[in-house]
Design an enzyme around this catalytic site. Structure first.
Site, mmCIF file in Angstrom:
data_model
loop_
_atom_site.group_PDB
_atom_site.id
_atom_site.type_symbol
_atom_site.label_atom_id
_atom_site.label_comp_id
_atom_site.label_asym_id
_atom_site.label_seq_id
_atom_site.Cartn_x
_atom_site.Cartn_y
_atom_site.Cartn_z
ATOM 1 C CG ASP A 117 -1.944 0.985 1.332
ATOM 2 O OD1 ASP A 117 -2.439 1.437 0.298
ATOM 3 O OD2 ASP A 117 -2.291 1.380 2.466
ATOM 4 C CG ASP B 288 -7.397 -7.483 8.744
ATOM 5 O OD1 ASP B 288 -6.355 -7.224 8.104
ATOM 6 O OD2 ASP B 288 -7.710 -6.890 9.793
HETATM 7 P P1 IMP Z 1 1.835 -0.484 3.824
HETATM 8 O O1 IMP Z 1 0.981 0.758 3.832
HETATM 9 O O2 IMP Z 1 2.346 -0.772 2.419
HETATM 10 O O3 IMP Z 1 2.920 -0.384 4.839
HETATM 11 O O4 IMP Z 1 0.870 -1.680 4.214
HETATM 12 C C1 IMP Z 1 0.780 -2.166 5.513
HETATM 13 C C2 IMP Z 1 -0.264 -3.236 5.666
HETATM 14 O O5 IMP Z 1 -1.544 -2.612 5.706
HETATM 15 C C3 IMP Z 1 -0.412 -4.298 4.580
HETATM 16 O O6 IMP Z 1 0.502 -5.341 4.716
HETATM 17 C C4 IMP Z 1 -1.818 -4.785 4.877
HETATM 18 O O7 IMP Z 1 -1.791 -5.746 5.903
HETATM 19 C C5 IMP Z 1 -2.512 -3.526 5.334
HETATM 20 N N1 IMP Z 1 -3.346 -2.956 4.259
HETATM 21 C C6 IMP Z 1 -3.020 -2.023 3.345
HETATM 22 N N2 IMP Z 1 -4.044 -1.768 2.503
HETATM 23 C C7 IMP Z 1 -5.067 -2.581 2.906
HETATM 24 C C8 IMP Z 1 -6.421 -2.811 2.418
HETATM 25 O O8 IMP Z 1 -6.902 -2.215 1.441
HETATM 26 N N3 IMP Z 1 -7.128 -3.737 3.098
HETATM 27 C C9 IMP Z 1 -6.652 -4.435 4.175
HETATM 28 N N4 IMP Z 1 -5.409 -4.256 4.644
HETATM 29 C C10 IMP Z 1 -4.622 -3.342 4.022
#
Ligand code: IMP
Ligand code: MG
Length: 176
Positions: free
Chosen positions: A103, A159
């Site tokens: 994300d 989730d």
């Molecule tokens: P980051 O923002 O790339 O550090 O993502 C961190 C974590 O947030 C990911 O590994 C997911 O577990 C969670 N995440 C990000 N986007 C979503 C979404 O759309 N739905 C559910 N979990 C999410």
């Protein structure tokens, strides 16, 4: 009774399964002659990793890691804490991190840099979903299943408040 969320199907089950098999074949071809150590990021990566590894034709070993990211509300901050570390030494091994979604990139950019300090032979990243619109930190995504829009995604490991991980398709939560 608890209120149920409205979830619309974004990617149906058969398309997710076909894509995972395709990814497994691609990774196996690209890593011919190697043994890959798959690192599953719990909990979300578990569904994807078990399915992916079943269709890989090269030798694989697996490890699990759990991370928590501190932030305000739903935004990850880039401050990452390892809540369950690997059991195995990865020095000299070919490593592939298996994640549910990239994300902002905060979590994985931290993790990849940290794993590199342990001197693996290589580190790659494979994610089922990629949400590039939201990227804050640059992360090299070596393999991904699908690009998804900036929506709240559930299913196949992802989730909403710990629920819906077990949906066999990729869905988007409709917030009215
Ligand atoms: P980051 O923002 O790339 O550090 O993502 C961190 C974590 O947030 C990911 O590994 C997911 O577990 C969670 N995440 C990000 N986007 C979503 C979404 O759309 N739905 C559910 N979990 C999410
Ligand atoms: Mg995750």
């Amino acid at each position: 009774m608890e209120k149920k969320a409205n979830i619309s199907v974004l990617i149906p089950q058969d398309e997710v399964e076909a894509k995972i098999r395709e990814l497994a074949e691609q990774i196996s071809r690209d890593h011919e002659g190697e043994t890959l150590h798959l690192i599953c990021i719990l909990k979300g990566g578990a569904y994807f990793m078990t399915e992916l590894s079943k269709y890989m034709t090269i030798p694989v070993t697996v490890g699990f890691m759990s991370l928590s990211s501190y932030g305000s509300g739903t935004e990850s901050s880039g401050i990452v804490k390892i809540t369950k570390d690997l059991d195995d030494n990865i020095e000299g091994r070919h490593v592939m991190v298996v994640e549910d979604i990239i994300d902002t990139g905060n979590t994985l950019s931290y993790l990849i840099d940290m794993l590199k300090t342990r001197k693996p032979a290589s580190v790659e990243l494979c994610t089922l979903l990629n949400k590039p619109e939201r990227r804050v930190k640059e992360v090299q995504v070596d393999y991904y299943g699908f690009i998804v829009p900036d929506k709240f995604i559930v299913g196949y490991g992802l989730d909403w408040d710990q629920k819906y991980r077990n949906l066999p398709y990729i869905g988007a939560v409709d917030f009215e």
